[in-house]
Each structure stands twice: as structure tokens, then as C-alpha cells.
Design a protein around this motif. Structure first.
Motif, PDB file in Angstrom:
ATOM      1  N   ARG A  60      55.650   7.342 -24.097  1.00  9.66           N
ATOM      2  CA  ARG A  60      56.221   6.988 -22.792  1.00  9.66           C
ATOM      3  C   ARG A  60      55.338   7.516 -21.657  1.00  9.66           C
ATOM      4  O   ARG A  60      55.101   6.826 -20.662  1.00  9.66           O
ATOM      5  N   ASP A  64      53.525   5.226 -18.894  1.00 16.53           N
ATOM      6  CA  ASP A  64      53.782   5.449 -17.472  1.00 16.53           C
ATOM      7  C   ASP A  64      52.478   5.647 -16.710  1.00 16.53           C
ATOM      8  O   ASP A  64      52.303   5.112 -15.618  1.00 16.53           O
ATOM      9  N   ASP A  68      51.062   3.228 -13.766  1.00 16.27           N
ATOM     10  CA  ASP A  68      50.749   3.786 -12.444  1.00 16.27           C
ATOM     11  C   ASP A  68      49.337   3.422 -12.031  1.00 16.27           C
ATOM     12  O   ASP A  68      49.064   3.136 -10.863  1.00 16.27           O
TER      13      ASP A  68
END
Length: 71
Positions: A60, A64, A68
Motif C-alpha cells: 500500500r 501510494d 503521488d
């Protein structure tokens, strides 16, 4: 004569399992077969428990970070 008829007809063998077992015991080809133990291949690759949870959390974090970077 019945044994010869039932041995020649594979469907008749379904009704007489004793004849099948006797045929297997007398078979020279089956005696020459080498046997081995095969392990199942469908075992989970990741261990269950804490390590699996840590792996999911790490995945995860990476996902992420990548999302980003794309924004």
C-alpha cells in the motif's frame, strides 16, 4: 468365461470391483511402475499472519508513493 467377458468390457468392470483388483494385482506392467509422492502445488506462497499483513502494508505504501508521483 464370465471373467474373460467382463475383463474385455470396461463397463462390466465397474460392476465387479473384485475383478478389477485381481487384474491390478496380476498386471506385470503395473508392478514395473515406479511410484513417487507428489506434493500439492496450490499452497499459499505468503505465510499467513503478521508477515502477510506487513507485506500488504508495504504494498500500500509503494502504491501510494507511485500515485503521488504521478499527480
Amino acid at each position: 468365461m464370465t471373467t474373460l467377458t467382463s475383463a474385455a468390457n470396461p463397463f462390466a468392470l465397474l460392476l465387479d470391483p473384485q475383478t478389477v483388483l485381481a487384474s491390478i494385482e496380476r498386471s506385470e506392467r503395473l508392478v514395473r511402475l515406479h511410484s513417487r509422492i507428489c506434493r500439492p502445488l496450490d499452497k499459499p506462497l505468503l505465510p499467513a499472519g503478521g508477515k502477510a499483513q506487513a507485506t500488504k502494508a508495504f504494498d500500500r505504501e509503494i502504491d501510494d508513493d507511485v500515485s503521488d508521483d504521478l499527480n
